[in-house]
Design a protein around this motif. Structure first.
Motif, mmCIF file in Angstrom:
data_model
loop_
_atom_site.group_PDB
_atom_site.id
_atom_site.type_symbol
_atom_site.label_atom_id
_atom_site.label_comp_id
_atom_site.label_asym_id
_atom_site.label_seq_id
_atom_site.Cartn_x
_atom_site.Cartn_y
_atom_site.Cartn_z
ATOM 1 N N ARG A 1 -57.326 -22.219 10.027
ATOM 2 C CA ARG A 1 -58.245 -21.108 10.259
ATOM 3 C C ARG A 1 -57.472 -19.835 9.940
ATOM 4 N N VAL A 2 -57.784 -19.237 8.808
ATOM 5 C CA VAL A 2 -57.009 -18.102 8.308
ATOM 6 C C VAL A 2 -57.325 -16.863 9.138
ATOM 7 N N ARG A 3 -56.288 -16.237 9.665
ATOM 8 C CA ARG A 3 -56.445 -14.988 10.406
ATOM 9 C C ARG A 3 -56.041 -13.784 9.567
ATOM 10 N N ALA A 4 -55.221 -14.007 8.551
ATOM 11 C CA ALA A 4 -54.816 -12.906 7.677
ATOM 12 C C ALA A 4 -54.303 -13.471 6.363
ATOM 13 N N SER A 5 -54.394 -12.651 5.320
ATOM 14 C CA SER A 5 -53.822 -12.972 4.017
ATOM 15 C C SER A 5 -53.231 -11.678 3.458
ATOM 16 N N SER A 6 -52.828 -11.686 2.205
ATOM 17 C CA SER A 6 -52.287 -10.473 1.593
ATOM 18 C C SER A 6 -52.440 -10.550 0.092
ATOM 19 N N VAL A 7 -52.312 -9.387 -0.554
ATOM 20 C CA VAL A 7 -52.419 -9.321 -2.014
ATOM 21 C C VAL A 7 -51.071 -8.911 -2.600
ATOM 22 N N ASP A 8 -50.831 -9.324 -3.835
ATOM 23 C CA ASP A 8 -49.611 -8.946 -4.548
ATOM 24 C C ASP A 8 -49.929 -8.943 -6.037
ATOM 25 N N ARG A 9 -48.921 -8.689 -6.861
ATOM 26 C CA ARG A 9 -49.182 -8.646 -8.301
ATOM 27 C C ARG A 9 -49.694 -9.979 -8.824
ATOM 28 N N GLY A 10 -49.245 -11.067 -8.219
ATOM 29 C CA GLY A 10 -49.743 -12.366 -8.629
ATOM 30 C C GLY A 10 -51.239 -12.501 -8.431
ATOM 31 N N THR A 11 -51.787 -11.824 -7.409
ATOM 32 C CA THR A 11 -53.228 -11.832 -7.187
ATOM 33 C C THR A 11 -53.945 -11.296 -8.416
ATOM 34 N N PRO B 1 -58.348 -15.915 -5.869
ATOM 35 C CA PRO B 1 -56.931 -15.940 -6.237
ATOM 36 C C PRO B 1 -55.955 -15.809 -5.066
ATOM 37 N N GLY B 2 -56.413 -15.943 -3.829
ATOM 38 C CA GLY B 2 -55.526 -15.784 -2.678
ATOM 39 C C GLY B 2 -54.500 -16.889 -2.546
ATOM 40 N N ARG B 3 -53.271 -16.524 -2.081
ATOM 41 C CA ARG B 3 -52.200 -17.502 -1.910
ATOM 42 C C ARG B 3 -51.577 -17.464 -0.517
ATOM 43 N N ASN B 4 -51.420 -16.278 0.069
ATOM 44 C CA ASN B 4 -50.731 -16.143 1.350
ATOM 45 C C ASN B 4 -51.668 -16.390 2.521
ATOM 46 N N ALA C 1 -56.902 -18.717 -0.660
ATOM 47 C CA ALA C 1 -56.580 -18.277 0.693
ATOM 48 C C ALA C 1 -57.428 -17.114 1.193
ATOM 49 N N PHE C 2 -58.212 -16.480 0.327
ATOM 50 C CA PHE C 2 -59.063 -15.378 0.770
ATOM 51 C C PHE C 2 -60.357 -15.944 1.346
ATOM 52 N N ALA C 3 -60.249 -16.552 2.515
ATOM 53 C CA ALA C 3 -61.386 -17.227 3.125
ATOM 54 C C ALA C 3 -61.104 -17.495 4.593
ATOM 55 N N ASP C 4 -62.158 -17.794 5.354
ATOM 56 C CA ASP C 4 -61.999 -18.101 6.773
ATOM 57 C C ASP C 4 -61.140 -19.340 7.000
ATOM 58 N N TYR C 5 -61.213 -20.301 6.075
ATOM 59 C CA TYR C 5 -60.462 -21.554 6.198
ATOM 60 C C TYR C 5 -59.811 -21.878 4.861
ATOM 61 N N ALA C 6 -58.632 -22.495 4.936
ATOM 62 C CA ALA C 6 -57.931 -22.924 3.728
ATOM 63 C C ALA C 6 -57.260 -24.258 3.997
ATOM 64 N N ALA C 7 -57.273 -25.128 3.001
ATOM 65 C CA ALA C 7 -56.564 -26.403 3.087
ATOM 66 C C ALA C 7 -55.152 -26.193 2.569
ATOM 67 N N ARG D 1 -49.616 3.117 -5.422
ATOM 68 C CA ARG D 1 -49.247 3.987 -4.300
ATOM 69 C C ARG D 1 -48.734 3.212 -3.093
ATOM 70 N N VAL D 2 -48.605 1.913 -3.212
ATOM 71 C CA VAL D 2 -48.268 1.073 -2.060
ATOM 72 C C VAL D 2 -46.759 1.034 -1.833
ATOM 73 N N THR D 3 -46.359 1.171 -0.580
ATOM 74 C CA THR D 3 -44.974 0.892 -0.177
ATOM 75 C C THR D 3 -44.999 -0.385 0.643
ATOM 76 N N GLY D 4 -44.367 -1.422 0.154
ATOM 77 C CA GLY D 4 -44.382 -2.700 0.855
ATOM 78 C C GLY D 4 -45.588 -3.522 0.470
ATOM 79 N N LYS D 5 -46.363 -3.935 1.463
ATOM 80 C CA LYS D 5 -47.404 -4.937 1.265
ATOM 81 C C LYS D 5 -48.757 -4.452 1.779
ATOM 82 N N LEU D 6 -49.819 -5.059 1.239
ATOM 83 C CA LEU D 6 -51.183 -4.857 1.702
ATOM 84 C C LEU D 6 -51.685 -6.155 2.317
ATOM 85 N N ALA D 7 -52.176 -6.070 3.546
ATOM 86 C CA ALA D 7 -52.659 -7.260 4.254
ATOM 87 C C ALA D 7 -54.191 -7.273 4.267
#
Length: 340
Positions: A48-58, A83-86, A114-120, A328-334
């Motif tokens: 049950r995914v509570r959070a994910s994040s985006v990056d250049r790979g997204t 395209p979610g992974r984290n 991974a950009f979903a409520d649930y992920a396998a 404009r991002v420093t670090g990561k976007l969740a």
């Protein structure tokens, strides 16, 4: 805005980001919809995914660029719903052959779509979530921090007392790389833009260089290791800044090439390395659980911590990718998902 997709009668559904075609503009190709909740095999874990994040790979997976990614992502259209992974979340169910995880466990790692409520997820791609991190913080760690760890520790072999240059130091991989090199006892020189210098310095950089005002490869300084995340400088220039036995690790860098997108520079570095005393090259990051456990130990020890620039709700994934592309991002976007 969510747009429903027809699902099988009686099937449990979930909110998910949907991508049905390739495109470089996130607003044009990403939307949210109701999809059937994924099933799991005997060797999988449902999270049950509570959070994910985006990056250049997204973005690369979303755009299908460079074309070299398409044998994995799909030749004409995306193979996966998004395209979610984290992921960071709570184990909902485990397959009959899975050991080491049980419903209710808090975990983090990588999964497909991974950009979903649930992920396998595969059990060898997840690990217990660091207790001191929120779900949003933990979700920014896996892909970027694993890449940084393998670049700094395994490929550059950074040790105490060495001089290390890190380009793209304010980005997702870069903020972890600076902290890791500092924790290993290196003297870190970090390259970033004007507005991000203070943030990078606070991560442990001994010296910062504003690439908008100064050529970071000019001058007599030589480095034992260069972690080139976003520099896109020529191999000749980078080699000049290395010691005779120094190590160059290319972990990123974009070009306008639709076919290789900068991978040609990485391949040339690999080939050139066989003819010089310097170690030049790149790598494909591993997303295995043992690396996650190493990161957890470093996080628990206070050696590294995620830098979260901003948190978006899942329904604003396209806006998060746009913010990343704007530079404009420093670090990561969740991305955050509501608890049930």
């Amino acid at each position: 805005m969510s747009e429903p997709i027809a699902t099988a009668g009686g099937a449990e559904t979930m909110t998910a980001v949907v991508q049905e075609r390739y495109g470089a503009e996130p607003e044009a190709v990403l939307r949210t919809a109701r999809l059937v909740r994924p099933g799991i095999g005997s060797g999988e874990v449902l999270v049950r995914v509570r959070a994910s994040s985006v990056d250049r790979g997204t973005w690369h997976m979303m755009a299908g660029l460079p074309y070299a990614v398409r044998p994995v992502s799909g030749l004409r259209r995306p193979k996966l719903p998004n395209p979610g992974r984290n992921i960071a979340g709570v184990v909902e169910a485990v397959g009959s052959e899975v050991t080491g995880f049980a419903p209710g466990d808090e975990v983090y790692g990588t999964a497909v779509a991974a950009f979903a409520d649930y992920a396998a997820a595969r059990p060898d791609r997840i690990a217990p979530k660091p207790a001191g991190l929120t779900f949003e913080e933990a979700a920014t760690v896996p892909v970027s921090a694993l890449t940084a760890l393998q670049a700094v520790r395994d490929k550059a072999k950074v040790k105490g007392g060495q001089q290390v240059l890190i380009t793209g130091a304010a980005g997702g991989v870069g903020t972890f790389a600076v902290q890791l090199a500092h924790s290993f006892g290196a003297r870190v020189v970090a390259v970033a833009s004007t507005s991000k210098l203070d943030a990078v310095r606070a991560l442990g950089a001994d010296h910062v260089i504003d690439y908008t005002r100064e050529d970071f490869l000019a001058g007599p300084r030589r480095y034992d290791a260069i972690i080139d995340i976003a520099g896109n400088r020529s191999l000749r220039d980078l080699r000049r800044a290395l010691t005779p036995r120094g190590r160059l690790v290319i972990t990123g860098g974009e070009t306008n090439g639709a076919w290789l997108g900068g991978a040609d520079r990485q391949l040339r570095a690999q080939m050139l390395s066989t003819f010089t005393g310097q170690h030049l090259g790149t790598f494909i990051s591993s997303e295995r659980a043992d690396g996650l456990r190493d990161l957890t130990a470093l996080i628990d020890a206070g050696a590294i911590s995620p830098v979260v620039d901003r948190v978006y709700p899942l329904t604003e994934t396209a806006a998060a990718v746009r913010h990343l592309l704007d530079g404009r991002v420093t670090g990561k976007l969740a991305l955050t998902l509501p608890a049930e």
